[in-house]
Design a protein around this motif. Structure first.
Motif, PDB file in Angstrom:
ATOM      1  N   PRO A   1      -4.848   4.087   6.048  1.00 55.28           N
ATOM      2  CA  PRO A   1      -3.403   4.150   6.242  1.00 55.28           C
ATOM      3  C   PRO A   1      -2.975   4.930   4.844  1.00 55.28           C
ATOM      4  N   GLU A   2      -1.678   5.563   5.043  1.00 56.02           N
ATOM      5  CA  GLU A   2      -0.931   5.920   3.810  1.00 56.02           C
ATOM      6  C   GLU A   2      -1.676   7.249   3.186  1.00 56.02           C
ATOM      7  N   VAL A   3      -3.002   7.513   3.590  1.00 59.38           N
ATOM      8  CA  VAL A   3      -3.644   8.588   2.918  1.00 59.38           C
ATOM      9  C   VAL A   3      -3.075   9.997   3.441  1.00 59.38           C
ATOM     10  N   ARG A   4      -2.620  10.822   2.323  1.00 64.42           N
ATOM     11  CA  ARG A   4      -2.069  12.094   2.949  1.00 64.42           C
ATOM     12  C   ARG A   4      -3.088  13.187   2.588  1.00 64.42           C
ATOM     13  N   SER A   5      -4.221  13.093   1.611  1.00 60.55           N
ATOM     14  CA  SER A   5      -5.080  14.092   1.122  1.00 60.55           C
ATOM     15  C   SER A   5      -6.438  13.495   0.580  1.00 60.55           C
TER      16      SER A   5
ATOM     17  N   VAL B   1      10.981   4.604  -6.950  1.00 54.16           N
ATOM     18  CA  VAL B   1       9.895   5.115  -7.321  1.00 54.16           C
ATOM     19  C   VAL B   1       9.055   5.849  -5.854  1.00 54.16           C
ATOM     20  N   ALA B   2       9.505   5.371  -4.931  1.00 56.79           N
ATOM     21  CA  ALA B   2       9.222   5.687  -3.495  1.00 56.79           C
ATOM     22  C   ALA B   2       9.828   7.202  -3.546  1.00 56.79           C
ATOM     23  N   ARG B   3      11.065   7.193  -3.876  1.00 56.64           N
ATOM     24  CA  ARG B   3      11.697   8.601  -3.401  1.00 56.64           C
ATOM     25  C   ARG B   3      11.479   9.666  -4.351  1.00 56.64           C
ATOM     26  N   HIS B   4      11.299   9.202  -5.652  1.00 56.32           N
ATOM     27  CA  HIS B   4      11.043  10.372  -6.743  1.00 56.32           C
ATOM     28  C   HIS B   4       9.652  10.649  -7.435  1.00 56.32           C
ATOM     29  N   ALA B   5       9.045   9.511  -7.514  1.00 58.55           N
ATOM     30  CA  ALA B   5       7.761   9.570  -8.269  1.00 58.55           C
ATOM     31  C   ALA B   5       6.626  10.209  -7.882  1.00 58.55           C
ATOM     32  N   GLY B   6       6.595  10.563  -6.975  1.00 58.35           N
ATOM     33  CA  GLY B   6       5.454  11.428  -6.131  1.00 58.35           C
ATOM     34  C   GLY B   6       4.339  10.337  -5.647  1.00 58.35           C
ATOM     35  N   GLU B   7       3.120  10.875  -5.588  1.00 60.96           N
ATOM     36  CA  GLU B   7       1.995  10.118  -4.903  1.00 60.96           C
ATOM     37  C   GLU B   7       1.138   9.092  -5.830  1.00 60.96           C
ATOM     38  N   ALA B   8       0.529   8.025  -5.103  1.00 64.63           N
ATOM     39  CA  ALA B   8      -0.616   7.462  -5.889  1.00 64.63           C
ATOM     40  C   ALA B   8      -1.692   8.460  -5.842  1.00 64.63           C
ATOM     41  N   ILE B   9      -2.485   8.423  -6.964  1.00 70.34           N
ATOM     42  CA  ILE B   9      -3.844   8.953  -6.960  1.00 70.34           C
ATOM     43  C   ILE B   9      -4.854   7.963  -7.296  1.00 70.34           C
ATOM     44  N   VAL B  10      -6.054   8.011  -6.397  1.00 71.19           N
ATOM     45  CA  VAL B  10      -7.395   7.219  -6.690  1.00 71.19           C
ATOM     46  C   VAL B  10      -8.419   8.371  -7.010  1.00 71.19           C
ATOM     47  N   ARG B  11      -9.328   8.014  -7.926  1.00 70.81           N
ATOM     48  CA  ARG B  11     -10.231   9.196  -8.389  1.00 70.81           C
ATOM     49  C   ARG B  11     -11.513   8.272  -8.463  1.00 70.81           C
ATOM     50  N   PHE B  12     -12.698   8.653  -7.994  1.00 72.45           N
ATOM     51  CA  PHE B  12     -13.961   8.096  -8.189  1.00 72.45           C
ATOM     52  C   PHE B  12     -15.098   9.181  -8.012  1.00 72.45           C
ATOM     53  N   THR B  13     -16.080   8.944  -8.315  1.00 68.01           N
ATOM     54  CA  THR B  13     -17.387   9.602  -8.210  1.00 68.01           C
ATOM     55  C   THR B  13     -18.159   9.229  -6.863  1.00 68.01           C
ATOM     56  N   LEU B  14     -18.225  10.268  -5.923  1.00 65.91           N
ATOM     57  CA  LEU B  14     -19.084   9.926  -4.762  1.00 65.91           C
ATOM     58  C   LEU B  14     -20.342  10.819  -4.950  1.00 65.91           C
ATOM     59  N   PRO B  15     -21.449  10.407  -5.554  1.00 67.43           N
ATOM     60  CA  PRO B  15     -22.763  11.059  -5.825  1.00 67.43           C
ATOM     61  C   PRO B  15     -23.211  11.421  -4.578  1.00 67.43           C
TER      62      PRO B  15
ATOM     63  N   ILE C   1      -2.489   3.031  -0.723  1.00 65.25           N
ATOM     64  CA  ILE C   1      -3.877   3.399  -0.952  1.00 65.25           C
ATOM     65  C   ILE C   1      -4.574   2.760  -1.906  1.00 65.25           C
ATOM     66  N   ILE C   2      -4.067   2.341  -2.681  1.00 66.88           N
ATOM     67  CA  ILE C   2      -4.890   1.548  -3.588  1.00 66.88           C
ATOM     68  C   ILE C   2      -5.769   0.322  -3.082  1.00 66.88           C
ATOM     69  N   ALA C   3      -4.821  -0.401  -2.317  1.00 66.76           N
ATOM     70  CA  ALA C   3      -5.620  -1.551  -1.579  1.00 66.76           C
ATOM     71  C   ALA C   3      -6.544  -0.852  -0.434  1.00 66.76           C
TER      72      ALA C   3
ATOM     73  N   VAL D   1     -14.096  12.321  -5.976  1.00 67.57           N
ATOM     74  CA  VAL D   1     -13.162  12.475  -4.850  1.00 67.57           C
ATOM     75  C   VAL D   1     -11.900  12.054  -5.424  1.00 67.57           C
ATOM     76  N   THR D   2     -10.821  12.660  -5.032  1.00 66.01           N
ATOM     77  CA  THR D   2      -9.478  12.316  -5.285  1.00 66.01           C
ATOM     78  C   THR D   2      -8.717  12.509  -3.928  1.00 66.01           C
ATOM     79  N   VAL D   3      -8.118  11.043  -4.049  1.00 64.24           N
ATOM     80  CA  VAL D   3      -7.402  10.679  -2.675  1.00 64.24           C
ATOM     81  C   VAL D   3      -5.795  10.278  -3.113  1.00 64.24           C
ATOM     82  N   ARG D   4      -4.993  11.054  -2.361  1.00 63.84           N
ATOM     83  CA  ARG D   4      -3.391  11.043  -2.784  1.00 63.84           C
ATOM     84  C   ARG D   4      -2.857  10.502  -1.491  1.00 63.84           C
ATOM     85  N   GLY D   5      -1.718   9.732  -1.968  1.00 61.68           N
ATOM     86  CA  GLY D   5      -0.922   9.022  -0.769  1.00 61.68           C
ATOM     87  C   GLY D   5      -0.038   8.205  -1.097  1.00 61.68           C
TER      88      GLY D   5
END
Length: 317
Positions: free
Chosen positions: A244-248, A212-226, A264-266, A256-260
């Motif tokens: 930590p571990e946030v890439r964008s 998963v770490a080598r091939h599955a891509g990034e974790a993504i967290v989305r939420f509204t920041l009004p 990053i979920i925690a 808001v979309t956070v990738r990494g």
């Protein structure tokens, strides 16, 4: 178990191509890949059911091609195309296959939920009940190695969880398990290591988390920041970027979309929990998983041709 350079062809088409595989005692290893990847052919060679064209195989110290009977006494298997005579009853099948040191047949039938079908002919069993019977037969003689090919095919979610618990119990008892599966959640839940195959070759292997770490891509967290694009919003985005571990971090139409990395979920969850007010009700998490990793592997260019190879269709030989 040790496999070196295993190849097998049918009609000029090589379905297993110089396969190397190691399985350590007490390990649960999964073979994953699309239909036609050669998984079933490989495990049939491991049991002496088919003779390889080339390669060296040792299973429990034995050569399956020349010592199949000695090997079969130590191996329990549930194969994809298993079958029994239509009129053979469940308990008769268990008694027929039980060796001198067999486990308690009644206890196994109870464990897999078919004790009430003990007097039922095989032809009358449902697909799920047949699958559970084959699992009972695979485990009946306390094998050192268990080979399971699509073990939860046809089972409902509750039965599937029961079978998973049985495999976990095998691991704790030190039994080696080789699992062939299309159910990638199953491979993630059960396997110490997975081997991804395409066109008879190993694409990559490792723990599910490593693939998963080598091939599955990034974790993504989305939420509204009004709110407006003011200084407070800019500061919030900067804080997220420093986690930590946030890439964008991006923001569009208030979302808001956070990738990494998976962690990053925690980190984002902790950041949200520490802010004033409730956690955004539209908080959404997209976790990379083994399915995403396998899709990446199956669609990457073939090393030999340079062409992308999508998932194969049709049944594996």
């Amino acid at each position: 178990m040790s496999v070196r350079g295993l190849s097998k062809a049918y009609g000029g088409r090589r379905v297993v191509d110089r396969l190397d595989l190691e399985v350590r005692a007490g390990e649960v290893v999964g073979l994953i890949g699309a239909n036609g990847a050669g998984k079933t052919t490989a495990v049939e060679c491991l049991q002496g059911l088919r003779h390889p064209d080339t390669g060296r195989i040792r299973v429990l110290g034995l050569d399956p091609a020349h010592e199949p009977e000695r090997l079969r006494r130590q191996v329990g298997s549930q194969l994809q195309d298993s079958g029994l005579p239509d009129r053979l009853r469940v308990r008769e099948a268990v008694d027929l296959f039980a060796g001198p040191d067999a486990a308690d047949p009644a206890a196994l039938l109870e464990q897999f939920g078919i004790a009430h079908r003990a007097r039922t002919p095989f032809a009358v069993l449902s697909g799920g009940e047949r699958q559970r019977l084959f699992l009972v037969l695979a485990l009946l003689n306390r094998p050192r190695l268990v080979i399971l090919d699509e073990l939860t095919q046809g089972l409902d979610p509750a039965d599937r969880r029961g079978v998973w618990a049985a495999v976990d119990q095998l691991r704790r008892s030190g039994t080696t398990v080789l699992l062939v599966t299309h159910e990638l959640a199953e491979a993630e839940a059960l396997c110490d290591r997975v081997v991804a195959m395409r066109a008879g070759r190993v694409l990559d292997q490792g723990t599910p988390a490593e693939l998963v770490a080598r091939h599955a891509g990034e974790a993504i967290v989305r939420f509204t920041l009004p709110g407006a694009d003011d200084a407070a919003t800019a500061e919030a985005l900067q804080q997220l970027n420093r986690l930590p571990e946030v890439r964008s971090v991006t923001r569009a139409a208030g979302t808001v979309t956070v990738r990494g990395g998976r962690a990053i979920i925690a980190h984002v969850g902790g950041w949200l929990a520490a802010r004033p007010g409730p956690v955004p009700p539209d908080l959404d998490v997209d976790l990379p998983d083994l399915e995403a990793a396998l899709l990446t592997l199956l669609t990457r260019p073939d090393e030999a041709t340079g062409a992308a190879a999508g998932p194969a269709t049709g049944a594996a030989p």
